[in-house]
Design a protein around this motif. Structure first.
Motif: not given
Length: 249
Positions: A130-137, A161-165, A171-175
């Motif tokens: 997830l972090v990789s995708l969020a960092s690249h796009f 509560e995760f750091k990644a989130y 950037q996260i449209a939905a969970l």
């Protein structure tokens, strides 16, 4: 596009569910199975899936990604792309190097990248994906939370509560919380359904042979209803998505 570098976490499950949901909501779809090893999505004969071979010998032929983009641009309605773990890195690199997402959006398409987070041993790897995708796009991400392998939590912290989130939640449209039920009943029924590559619509309408027992169909109906509710809340169709995005902003 469904992207996640960790294998066996439910990418093809997410892709097949997404296809069935969009069809049930009256959408016209085209789906692509680009997994060079496990053609799971292509195994659904009731879904409009095109299998795209990306392997040339033992290597990924990146030029064949050009064909994928051509097919996406000429497809009607919504497009779902299921990508295997083996092609996660080359496809991500291709998308970034060729500014493909920007190109698709400038062509009038709305691009969402779906990724899967799982519990258990794969939790860290999927969170890193997830972090990789969020960092690249910069595109919006839809995160599927799959607790089949264990709770998505660590040190009494939930995913939110995760750091990644926290770092990438803008950037996260939905969970999307994949419904978790009893493994001995619901779990077994779902495993068998997915292994047979049968759609919920066909099974619940009694169109498959042999016709499943009534309680098996009841459990599948309950799970599918809850899954569709989750997807409704995510607002993946244009009107719903625009409304949810406006509220978020």
């Amino acid at each position: 596009m469904i992207l996640q570098g960790k294998g066996g976490v439910g990418k093809s499950l997410a892709a097949s569910v997404l296809c069935q949901y969009l069809i049930e909501r009256g959408r016209e779809i085209t789906a692509f199975d680009t997994d060079p090893i496990n053609h799971t999505l292509a195994g659904y004969k009731d879904l409009p899936v095109k299998e795209l071979q990306l392997l040339q010998g033992d290597d990924i032929d990146r030029r064949r990604f050009d064909q994928l983009i051509e097919e996406i641009l000429t497809a009607s309605g919504d497009v779902v792309v299921d990508n295997g773990a083996a092609t996660f890195v080359p496809l991500s690199s291709y998308l970034k190097e060729n500014q493909t997402v920007d190109f698709l959006e400038s062509s009038g398409m709305r691009v969402l990248i779906h990724t899967v987070i799982t519990g258990g041993q794969g939790m860290k790897d999927t969170a890193d994906g997830l972090v990789s995708l969020a960092s690249h796009f910069t595109v919006r991400l839809v995160v599927w939370l799959n607790r089949y392998f264990g709770e998505i939590a660590t040190d009494n912290k939930t995913f939110e509560e995760f750091k990644a989130y926290k770092q990438h939640r803008d950037q996260i449209a939905a969970l999307i919380h994949v419904p978790l039920k009893s493994a001995q009943t619901f779990g077994r029924d779902l495993e068998e359904l997915f292994s047979r590559h049968q759609t919920f619509a066909a099974v619940l309408a009694g169109e498959t042979l042999p016709v499943l027992p009534v309680m098996t169909r009841q459990r599948l109906k309950i799970w599918w209803h809850e899954m569709c509710q989750e997807l409704d809340l995510a607002g993946l169709t244009d009107a719903e998505y625009a409304e949810n995005t406006e509220k978020t902003e």
